[in-house]
Design a protein around this motif. Structure first.
Motif, PDB file in Angstrom:
ATOM      1  N   ALA A 191       4.295  -2.124 -10.832  1.00 26.97           N
ATOM      2  CA  ALA A 191       3.511  -1.245  -9.961  1.00 26.97           C
ATOM      3  C   ALA A 191       4.426  -0.426  -9.051  1.00 26.97           C
ATOM      4  O   ALA A 191       4.210   0.768  -8.847  1.00 26.97           O
ATOM      5  CB  ALA A 191       2.527  -2.068  -9.130  1.00 26.97           C
ATOM      6  N   LYS A 192       5.456  -1.072  -8.508  1.00 24.49           N
ATOM      7  CA  LYS A 192       6.399  -0.350  -7.647  1.00 24.49           C
ATOM      8  C   LYS A 192       7.080   0.787  -8.403  1.00 24.49           C
ATOM      9  O   LYS A 192       7.340   1.859  -7.840  1.00 24.49           O
ATOM     10  CB  LYS A 192       7.459  -1.311  -7.108  1.00 24.49           C
ATOM     11  CG  LYS A 192       6.956  -2.351  -6.128  1.00 24.49           C
ATOM     12  CD  LYS A 192       8.109  -3.268  -5.728  1.00 24.49           C
ATOM     13  CE  LYS A 192       7.647  -4.386  -4.808  1.00 24.49           C
ATOM     14  NZ  LYS A 192       8.756  -5.315  -4.470  1.00 24.49           N
ATOM     15  N   ALA A 193       7.390   0.540  -9.673  1.00 25.21           N
ATOM     16  CA  ALA A 193       8.135   1.522 -10.459  1.00 25.21           C
ATOM     17  C   ALA A 193       7.253   2.628 -11.029  1.00 25.21           C
ATOM     18  O   ALA A 193       7.697   3.774 -11.166  1.00 25.21           O
ATOM     19  CB  ALA A 193       8.874   0.813 -11.590  1.00 25.21           C
ATOM     20  N   LEU A 194       6.007   2.308 -11.368  1.00 28.43           N
ATOM     21  CA  LEU A 194       5.168   3.251 -12.097  1.00 28.43           C
ATOM     22  C   LEU A 194       4.147   3.982 -11.230  1.00 28.43           C
ATOM     23  O   LEU A 194       3.700   5.071 -11.594  1.00 28.43           O
ATOM     24  CB  LEU A 194       4.413   2.518 -13.216  1.00 28.43           C
ATOM     25  CG  LEU A 194       5.267   1.956 -14.354  1.00 28.43           C
ATOM     26  CD1 LEU A 194       4.399   1.136 -15.291  1.00 28.43           C
ATOM     27  CD2 LEU A 194       5.956   3.072 -15.124  1.00 28.43           C
ATOM     28  N   LEU A 195       3.767   3.394 -10.106  1.00 23.38           N
ATOM     29  CA  LEU A 195       2.721   3.988  -9.271  1.00 23.38           C
ATOM     30  C   LEU A 195       3.332   4.615  -8.026  1.00 23.38           C
ATOM     31  O   LEU A 195       4.247   4.061  -7.420  1.00 23.38           O
ATOM     32  CB  LEU A 195       1.705   2.919  -8.860  1.00 23.38           C
ATOM     33  CG  LEU A 195       1.025   2.151  -9.998  1.00 23.38           C
ATOM     34  CD1 LEU A 195       0.087   1.093  -9.426  1.00 23.38           C
ATOM     35  CD2 LEU A 195       0.276   3.097 -10.931  1.00 23.38           C
ATOM     36  N   THR A 196       2.800   5.745  -7.641  1.00 23.80           N
ATOM     37  CA  THR A 196       3.251   6.392  -6.414  1.00 23.80           C
ATOM     38  C   THR A 196       2.517   5.805  -5.217  1.00 23.80           C
ATOM     39  O   THR A 196       1.468   5.163  -5.362  1.00 23.80           O
ATOM     40  CB  THR A 196       2.991   7.902  -6.469  1.00 23.80           C
ATOM     41  OG1 THR A 196       1.571   8.130  -6.492  1.00 23.80           O
ATOM     42  CG2 THR A 196       3.625   8.515  -7.712  1.00 23.80           C
ATOM     43  N   GLU A 197       3.058   6.049  -4.048  1.00 29.34           N
ATOM     44  CA  GLU A 197       2.413   5.544  -2.835  1.00 29.34           C
ATOM     45  C   GLU A 197       1.023   6.152  -2.657  1.00 29.34           C
ATOM     46  O   GLU A 197       0.086   5.470  -2.228  1.00 29.34           O
ATOM     47  CB  GLU A 197       3.275   5.852  -1.609  1.00 29.34           C
ATOM     48  CG  GLU A 197       2.713   5.278  -0.321  1.00 29.34           C
ATOM     49  CD  GLU A 197       3.598   5.528   0.875  1.00 29.34           C
ATOM     50  OE1 GLU A 197       3.147   5.264   2.014  1.00 29.34           O
ATOM     51  OE2 GLU A 197       4.737   5.990   0.681  1.00 29.34           O
ATOM     52  N   SER A 198       0.878   7.404  -3.013  1.00 25.04           N
ATOM     53  CA  SER A 198      -0.432   8.048  -2.878  1.00 25.04           C
ATOM     54  C   SER A 198      -1.450   7.424  -3.828  1.00 25.04           C
ATOM     55  O   SER A 198      -2.639   7.312  -3.501  1.00 25.04           O
ATOM     56  CB  SER A 198      -0.322   9.549  -3.138  1.00 25.04           C
ATOM     57  OG  SER A 198       0.115   9.797  -4.462  1.00 25.04           O
ATOM     58  N   GLU A 199      -0.998   6.990  -5.018  1.00 20.48           N
ATOM     59  CA  GLU A 199      -1.901   6.352  -5.977  1.00 20.48           C
ATOM     60  C   GLU A 199      -2.365   4.995  -5.484  1.00 20.48           C
ATOM     61  O   GLU A 199      -3.552   4.660  -5.577  1.00 20.48           O
ATOM     62  CB  GLU A 199      -1.214   6.221  -7.336  1.00 20.48           C
ATOM     63  CG  GLU A 199      -1.074   7.531  -8.077  1.00 20.48           C
ATOM     64  CD  GLU A 199      -0.273   7.398  -9.357  1.00 20.48           C
ATOM     65  OE1 GLU A 199      -0.547   8.148 -10.322  1.00 20.48           O
ATOM     66  OE2 GLU A 199       0.646   6.554  -9.400  1.00 20.48           O
ATOM     67  N   THR A 200      -1.443   4.167  -4.991  1.00 17.07           N
ATOM     68  CA  THR A 200      -1.846   2.844  -4.501  1.00 17.07           C
ATOM     69  C   THR A 200      -2.662   2.951  -3.218  1.00 17.07           C
ATOM     70  O   THR A 200      -3.487   2.078  -2.939  1.00 17.07           O
ATOM     71  CB  THR A 200      -0.615   1.956  -4.255  1.00 17.07           C
ATOM     72  OG1 THR A 200       0.276   2.589  -3.321  1.00 17.07           O
ATOM     73  CG2 THR A 200       0.127   1.683  -5.549  1.00 17.07           C
ATOM     74  N   PHE A 219      -4.994  -1.870  -6.847  1.00 14.21           N
ATOM     75  CA  PHE A 219      -4.466  -1.569  -5.520  1.00 14.21           C
ATOM     76  C   PHE A 219      -5.388  -0.592  -4.802  1.00 14.21           C
ATOM     77  O   PHE A 219      -5.909   0.344  -5.407  1.00 14.21           O
ATOM     78  CB  PHE A 219      -3.075  -0.923  -5.628  1.00 14.21           C
ATOM     79  CG  PHE A 219      -2.020  -1.800  -6.241  1.00 14.21           C
ATOM     80  CD1 PHE A 219      -1.155  -2.514  -5.436  1.00 14.21           C
ATOM     81  CD2 PHE A 219      -1.899  -1.899  -7.613  1.00 14.21           C
ATOM     82  CE1 PHE A 219      -0.176  -3.331  -6.000  1.00 14.21           C
ATOM     83  CE2 PHE A 219      -0.927  -2.697  -8.191  1.00 14.21           C
ATOM     84  CZ  PHE A 219      -0.068  -3.416  -7.373  1.00 14.21           C
ATOM     85  N   THR A 220      -5.591  -0.817  -3.513  1.00 11.37           N
ATOM     86  CA  THR A 220      -6.213   0.169  -2.630  1.00 11.37           C
ATOM     87  C   THR A 220      -5.537   0.055  -1.269  1.00 11.37           C
ATOM     88  O   THR A 220      -5.077  -1.020  -0.870  1.00 11.37           O
ATOM     89  CB  THR A 220      -7.733  -0.062  -2.447  1.00 11.37           C
ATOM     90  OG1 THR A 220      -7.955  -1.298  -1.761  1.00 11.37           O
ATOM     91  CG2 THR A 220      -8.455  -0.078  -3.788  1.00 11.37           C
ATOM     92  N   LYS A 221      -5.432   1.164  -0.576  1.00 12.61           N
ATOM     93  CA  LYS A 221      -4.806   1.224   0.749  1.00 12.61           C
ATOM     94  C   LYS A 221      -3.418   0.585   0.741  1.00 12.61           C
ATOM     95  O   LYS A 221      -3.020  -0.105   1.689  1.00 12.61           O
ATOM     96  CB  LYS A 221      -5.701   0.550   1.800  1.00 12.61           C
ATOM     97  CG  LYS A 221      -7.044   1.236   1.977  1.00 12.61           C
ATOM     98  CD  LYS A 221      -7.885   0.573   3.044  1.00 12.61           C
ATOM     99  CE  LYS A 221      -9.217   1.291   3.206  1.00 12.61           C
ATOM    100  NZ  LYS A 221     -10.081   0.636   4.234  1.00 12.61           N
ATOM    101  N   ASN A 222      -2.696   0.796  -0.353  1.00 10.45           N
ATOM    102  CA  ASN A 222      -1.327   0.283  -0.533  1.00 10.45           C
ATOM    103  C   ASN A 222      -1.247  -1.241  -0.526  1.00 10.45           C
ATOM    104  O   ASN A 222      -0.188  -1.808  -0.232  1.00 10.45           O
ATOM    105  CB  ASN A 222      -0.391   0.853   0.541  1.00 10.45           C
ATOM    106  CG  ASN A 222      -0.150   2.336   0.355  1.00 10.45           C
ATOM    107  OD1 ASN A 222      -0.128   2.834  -0.768  1.00 10.45           O
ATOM    108  ND2 ASN A 222       0.012   3.051   1.452  1.00 10.45           N
ATOM    109  N   ILE A 223      -2.345  -1.902  -0.849  1.00 13.06           N
ATOM    110  CA  ILE A 223      -2.387  -3.367  -0.854  1.00 13.06           C
ATOM    111  C   ILE A 223      -2.888  -3.855  -2.204  1.00 13.06           C
ATOM    112  O   ILE A 223      -3.846  -3.294  -2.757  1.00 13.06           O
ATOM    113  CB  ILE A 223      -3.307  -3.895   0.269  1.00 13.06           C
ATOM    114  CG1 ILE A 223      -2.771  -3.503   1.640  1.00 13.06           C
ATOM    115  CG2 ILE A 223      -3.458  -5.419   0.187  1.00 13.06           C
ATOM    116  CD1 ILE A 223      -3.709  -3.849   2.788  1.00 13.06           C
ATOM    117  N   LEU A 224      -2.252  -4.878  -2.740  1.00 11.73           N
ATOM    118  CA  LEU A 224      -2.747  -5.514  -3.956  1.00 11.73           C
ATOM    119  C   LEU A 224      -4.069  -6.205  -3.644  1.00 11.73           C
ATOM    120  O   LEU A 224      -4.144  -7.043  -2.744  1.00 11.73           O
ATOM    121  CB  LEU A 224      -1.730  -6.541  -4.476  1.00 11.73           C
ATOM    122  CG  LEU A 224      -2.175  -7.366  -5.692  1.00 11.73           C
ATOM    123  CD1 LEU A 224      -2.293  -6.482  -6.929  1.00 11.73           C
ATOM    124  CD2 LEU A 224      -1.213  -8.524  -5.941  1.00 11.73           C
TER     125      LEU A 224
END
Length: 461
Positions: A191-200, A219-224
């Motif tokens: 997730a860290k490698a493939l998803l952007t901060e805006s996506e999570t 993920f929502t609001k940058n939280i798993l």
């Protein structure tokens, strides 16, 4: 040999193969891949769980030796990813009454976390914790320090797995002569490698389709918010083909990758070729597509079931990202759109992360990075410690009086996941067009598969 600086090494224990990668971090933050190696081992790892310690150890040693030779170094340690069918999340709450005149301190928050980490799960352990939020008085917040209230309740998402999963990995790495720098949770690193901060932040689901398991991370609001491992993968389609078409697994895999689709075409004028297979036999391309799409339909429905079980579908503004070796299947994106459970109610964008973009490859002619390597490469992005040591001095030759006996093969029983494993939703007959051909040799197996394809569970209806 003098140790070379800043080479990091990672291993991943997949159901189809053990993979090892060595690389360097560049000044701009990208990863320069120096070497990739893999060992395909049969029946030694099932659904991410080590079953045969001896064979797995030998595979790790072979990968290590090839990496050493290619880079002319001595690898002494490595980062290792942990996954497998027992990996999932469990919600937990810890409450504490406090003096209304006192402010909540960081020490109190740490105490709540420690109490949460002490939660006991039979035969399982907490690998990591994703704090969700805190209820302070009657309000919810993500930052409770400094607030006055008469009570505080911490909400946590514990990432847990079977204790034996970690124990077996440590044993194999140790016996292969490698120290583990850190055990990393594979879906989190992906997730860290493939998803952007805006996506999570906006909300998204990462779906990693492997050989024998499919992992869904939300993920929502940058939280798993949710993580589950479904005991279905691309190998299930290969096994179905092998049995129904009556070919070896290697040939079934080739037929699947060349001609299989995740969902059948609705075009009534579509044409299908007749293919030559082993033993001077023939099979229709349509039959292959029916078999493969039936299994992939089951995978997709179970992914959707994980997304909808806690109504996360309303929060996936950034849609779904697909990865893993099993995601490299024709029409997979269309499968999410076309299957009956969510026709006309799937407004999300879907993308396939076939390879990591934040890497710099070398030796373009000989190095190919397929989606199956995404997980092990993702670990390098979190790794910081040099994994190269000094070449040990060769041991003096000794006389062995008695011939050493080989170590017995330790078989680890396949785990009984009836209680912890996500319930697999069976796909109903009729979700793919046409009928899969059967014969006397195939009827018994298809009878079982027919049970899988009975009444479609559609929780939204």
């Amino acid at each position: 040999m003098v140790a070379e600086n800043n080479i990091i090494v990672a291993f991943e224990f997949g159901s189809s193969a053990i993979r090892g990668v060595a690389g360097k971090k560049e000044s701009d933050g990208t990863i320069r891949i120096l070497a990739l190696e893999q060992e395909r081992i049969s029946d030694s790892i099932r659904r991410g769980t080590v079953r045969n310690l001896n064979k797995t150890t030998s595979a790790i040693q072979r990968i290590k030796e090839r990496l050493n030779q290619r880079l002319d170094v001595h690898i002494a340690r490595a980062y290792v990813g942990i996954a497998g069918q027992s990996l999932h999340t469990k919600s937990n709450k810890v409450a504490r009454a406090i003096n209304l005149d006192e402010k909540i301190t960081s020490r109190l928050v740490d105490q709540l976390m420690d109490e949460n980490r002490s939660t006991h799960y039979p035969e399982r352990e907490i690998l990591d914790v994703a704090p969700q939020e805190y209820t302070v008085g009657n309000e919810k917040t993500s930052e409770p320090v400094g607030i006055q209230a008469d009570k505080i309740e911490g909400h946590y998402l514990n990432i847990i797995a079977r204790t034996k999963l970690q124990d077996n990995i440590r044993a194999c790495m140790r016996d292969a002569g490698l120290e583990i720098v850190e055990l990393l949770i594979t879906p989190i690193e992906l997730a860290k490698a493939l998803l952007t901060e805006s996506e999570t932040r906006a909300g998204c689901a990462l779906v990693d389709i492997g050989a024998e398991t499919t992992t869904v991370s939300i993920f929502t609001k940058n939280i798993l918010r949710h993580l589950a491992t479904i005991p279905l993968g691309s190998n299930n389609a290969t096994m179905d083909l092998s049995k129904l078409v009556n070919v070896e697994m290697e040939e079934a895999e080739l037929l699947k990758t060349r001609y299989g689709v995740a969902v059948m075409s609705h075009d009534k004028e579509a044409t299908y070729q007749t293919l030559d297979i082993s033993n001077d036999r023939k099979v229709s391309e349509k039959d292959i597509q029916l078999i493969v799409s039936a299994r992939y339909s089951e995978i997709v429905v179970n992914v959707w079931n994980q997304i909808t079980k806690d109504r996360w579908e309303d929060n996936l503004l950034s849609g779904i990202t697909l990865t893993g070796g099993g995601s490299d299947m024709q029409e997979l994106t269309e499968a999410f759109m076309k299957l009956k459970p969510f026709q006309n109610q799937f407004p999300y964008k879907i993308k396939q992360a076939k390879k990591l973009t934040s890497i710099t490859k070398i030796d373009e002619d000989t190095m190919t990075i397929d989606p199956g390597f995404n997980a092990v490469i993702a670990m390098l992005m979190s790794a910081t410690e040099n994994c190269i040591g000094e070449d040990p001095e060769p041991e003096e030759e000794t006389i062995v009086e008695e011939e050493a006996q080989p170590d017995p093969v330790e078989e680890v029983a396949e785990e009984n996941t009836t209680e912890k494993e996500p319930e697999v939703v069976k796909v109903a007959e009729g979700e793919t067009e046409g009928e899969i051909p059967t014969g006397k040799k195939k009827k018994k197996f298809w009878g079982k598969m027919g049970e899988w394809l009975k009444d479609l569970v559609n929780e939204d209806e």
